[in-house]
Write an enzyme that holds these catalytic residues in place. Sequence first.
Site, short mmCIF file in Angstrom:
data_model
loop_
_atom_site.label_atom_id
_atom_site.label_comp_id
_atom_site.label_asym_id
_atom_site.label_seq_id
_atom_site.Cartn_x
_atom_site.Cartn_y
_atom_site.Cartn_z
N GLU A 137 0.81 -1.21 0.00
CA GLU A 137 0.00 0.00 0.00
C GLU A 137 0.86 1.27 0.00
OE1 GLU A 137 -3.04 0.09 -0.42
OE2 GLU A 137 -3.79 2.02 0.30
N ASP A 138 1.92 1.28 0.78
CA ASP A 138 2.64 2.52 1.02
C ASP A 138 3.99 2.64 0.32
OD1 ASP A 138 0.57 3.14 2.64
OD2 ASP A 138 1.59 2.71 4.52
#
Length: 731
Positions: A76-77
């Site tokens: 996600e990051d």
Amino acid sequence: MDRIDELIRSMKQNDAQCDADKVRAAFEMADSAHEGQMRKSGEPYIMHPVEVAIILADMGMDTESIVAALLHDVVEDTDIPLEDLRRQFGDETAHLVDGVTKLSKIPFSSREEHQAENVRKMLIAMAKDVRVIIIKLADRLHNMRTIEHVSEQKQRDKSLETMEVYAPIAHRMGIRAIKEELEDISLRYLDPIAYQEISARLQTGKEEREKFLSQILRKFQERLQGHYNNLAIEGRVKSMYSIYRKLYVQGRSFDEIFDVYAIRVLVDTVNECYNVLGEVHDIFRPIPNRFKDYISTPKANMYQSLHTTVFDKSATPFEVQIRTFDMHHTAEYGIAAHWKYKVGVRQGKDSLEEKIAWVRQLLESQKDSVDAGDIIGSIKSDLTADEVYVFTPKGDVISLPLGASIIDFAYAIHTEVGNRMIGAKIDGRMVSLDTQVHTGQIINIITTSAKDHGPSRDWINIVKTSSTRSKIRAWFKKERRDENIAQGKAELEKEFRRNNILLDDKEMEAFLIRLTKNQRLNSLDEFLAALGYGGISLSKIMPRIKEQYQKLYKDTESEEKRLQKQVEKAAAQKPKAATSAVIVEGLENCLTKYSKCCNPLPGDHIIGFITRGHGVSIHTQSCSNVVGPMFDSEQADRWVECRWADVVEREEMFKSTVDIYGKDRPGLLVDISIALNNMHVPIYALTAKEQPGEGTAIQITFGIRNTEQLTHITRSLRKIAGVDGVERAMQ
Ligand code: MN
């Protein structure tokens, strides 16, 4: 780094089969991927996944879960794709990370109770591997532990979400340790004043309380020490939130709360638990009715323990929980405890077989292997398989029946949204309006502000729920009267042509007015409009229309017509009042009688049978004499639709017969007849058969007004001592 060593240590202690190399590799990848990223607290970002992994290691979760926890924010990051994780760590890890990432994308907003419940259901339904949820819970727990670093608004938002969504999930999965910590942290931000007050109250008596607890503990030690192979006794003050609930939800005062203190006694076996209970009740006086045996009857979330509340000499009540070490592990970690057993870590002398006994007990299942799927199944058992949960763009959850379409969704939000809909997007993609919706989708309805826009008639055939259908019909009924009349007229003409109903204009007008009256409508336009918007279904009334047409305009002396004439003739001789209760569709004022086989009552669904010479006999639709003949094609035409008149004459009595099964006891008959007399129910017939050793069978025929009264009577009769069952007699 110290914490990674702590992680490996905890893993090795709790999971003998852990793969430390794999965990170190996952740490290396996460560490370099998050390089340069910071948490709000100013710490390097990597601290977060490491702490989440430690929470899971302490619970005894498996290597895959810990690896996934270390990598849970990587996809996600950072710019590392899921495929890279799959290549290096395998499918299972990739699957877990993917699951956690997806859960994070669900927009939770939990303004209302039912909303929160839907989110919980959906969460569990969505996560096919329950480890995904356990990782997510650990993730949330660490975020809550560090919540002091975010803005005040965010603190409150996250706390509310945690209290309403995550803590209940932890509870459902039986993970007490996480549940209580989540609740206590959330409480601190949701009701800071109450939180301070409780801490202050707990603080004031702290010294005294500690003295009290150590005194009690000493008494326990003296009595129990030496009699058990393994024994653990601990005392604690209960969680802040559980005290809060008692004070503010149940409205009790601080002094009234019994179980601020809890003593926990852990032993090896179930037998020893009951022994300890006996000893406790011997030293301290138990408070009556406060004993609970969750060992023989575990809670739905697998919790097992004995609970009792007792007084000491100073009359201070406290709760004692007694359970085995294994039950305690389950009480703390619930479903997560399963993984520990699965990988074969053993504590004490108990075999693996004994350790999973609770799972067996819970599932009441076969001697075959118990797999995780079964446990999840039992948690999911209160989910309805035929429901789907979808979101509005704002994150509200809408629950719909399986197979529902975009149109159902739009009307479920608001009737106006449905009426003005011109298009829709699912997860950002345009879709056609007949698309079925699936759990987890975010649906955006595009509406127009044009005043005269409305639904399309085809929608009625697409939608799934009857409430949507009636909302669409309501629109047509209200907004499109002229159009409805034209539509109704066109449909009627088409059906008439198809059925060879041919009349000249004058005859046609008279015939249509007759049909209008049959439908109890005031004007022909109203009848046509109702056909147009679907309020009256043409296919349903067409058989009767055909019948009337035959009767009125065809000379052929058909069997049908002959029967009908008979009924009408009989009806003419019958006083009107007696037939007022039942309306036979299409036959006005005909002679009716209630069949003896099922004794229909107002409130029953009924149907009529045109008899030869005796009018229409009325049966309940569930009567055994109805089911067969309905399919007999020769007689099918003689069955006619009937219904009860809206206002049934108050004075009219119906006969009804019930069977009562009871114990063979003197006076039972007398009690039954007294009860009926008290309810002002006249008895017409009563037979009783006593079969020594087997009980009594009583059949009573009495006079009543409707099914509602019958329900009331049967309920009252069931309450009589010795009555085992009351049933409406059916032949
Ligand atoms: Mn996270």
